[in-house]
Design an enzyme around this catalytic site. Structure first.
Site, mmCIF file in Angstrom:
data_model
loop_
_atom_site.group_PDB
_atom_site.id
_atom_site.type_symbol
_atom_site.label_atom_id
_atom_site.label_comp_id
_atom_site.label_asym_id
_atom_site.label_seq_id
_atom_site.Cartn_x
_atom_site.Cartn_y
_atom_site.Cartn_z
ATOM 1 N N ASP A 1 1.073 -1.004 -0.191
ATOM 2 C CA ASP A 1 -0.348 -0.194 -0.302
ATOM 3 C C ASP A 1 1.196 0.871 -0.039
ATOM 4 O O ASP A 1 1.643 1.128 0.632
ATOM 5 C CB ASP A 1 -1.136 0.029 1.391
ATOM 6 C CG ASP A 1 -1.963 1.115 1.139
ATOM 7 O OD1 ASP A 1 -3.295 0.713 0.734
ATOM 8 O OD2 ASP A 1 -1.947 2.345 1.857
ATOM 9 N N THR A 2 0.723 2.220 -0.851
ATOM 10 C CA THR A 2 1.605 3.172 -1.111
ATOM 11 C C THR A 2 0.412 4.688 -0.884
ATOM 12 O O THR A 2 -0.983 4.876 -0.909
ATOM 13 C CB THR A 2 1.656 3.732 -2.394
ATOM 14 O OG1 THR A 2 2.541 2.379 -2.973
ATOM 15 C CG2 THR A 2 2.276 4.885 -2.326
#
EC number: 3.6.1.9
Length: 197
Positions: free
Chosen positions: A69-70
């Site tokens: 996840d970013t």
């Protein structure tokens, strides 16, 4: 031999794994991304863990599941994917002419041939400096539709590269998967990700 599963539909993450010669399948987690965490590093680690665990339930043995996840952060503001074009414009105006951070969290779940589970979660942070953007540049970029599925409303590897003046840290963290760190973390378990073909 392990089956490698990417728990993400992100074209950027797929591209990174393919680029280094990793053979993998994609199984997208459809779970809602909700967290009570407030610190950027904790948010990305928790969401990567949730994605990986959601997909790991579907596999028994000899599998490596990768969740990622970013998010983008600037002055304690968390910037995920824009909800609409106005939201994208707000984000780009905020990032114009400043340096911000990009956090990517990764969870790796390894299920061996006897079903035993090993797990590691980590995060990487990189800094990105954006040039001063004119209103016209922002609107032209939004019209390209590129920002709409990107954290922080931009793609460092796309058209927005023309506005990135400096990067500190790992480029692939910004794109969405810190591949060198991922490779080293999996190697700690005695597994070479690139040789799993």
């Amino acid at each position: 031999m392990y089956q490698i599963v990417l728990a993400s539909g992100s074209p950027r993450r797929k591209e990174i794994l393919s680029q280094v010669g990793i053979n993998f399948t994609v199984c997208v987690s459809n779970m809602e991304e909700i967290t009570s965490e407030t610190l950027p590093e904790n948010i990305v680690m928790e969401l990567s863990k949730m994605k990986a665990h959601d997909i790991a339930k579907q596999y028994e043995t000899n599998t490596i599941i990768i969740g990622s996840d970013t998010i983008v952060a600037y002055k304690n503001q968390i910037l995920g994917k824009p909800k609409n074009e106005d939201h994208a414009k707000e984000m780009l105006q905020l990032l114009s002419g400043v340096t911000h951070e990009v956090y990517t969290g990764v969870t790796v779940i390894i299920k061996n041939d006897s079903g035993e589970v090993e797990e590691r979660t980590f995060f990487e942070i990189s800094k990105v400096t954006v040039s001063d953007l004119t209103e016209e540049e922002i609107m032209d970029y939004i019209k390209s539709k590129e920002p709409m599925d990107k954290a922080g409303a931009y793609a460092v590897q796309g058209r927005f590269a023309a506005h990135v003046t400096r990067i500190e840290g790992d480029y692939y963290t910004i794109v969405g998967l810190p591949i060198a760190r991922l490779y080293q973390e999996v190697k700690k378990f005695g597994i070479d990700l690139v040789k799993q073909m």
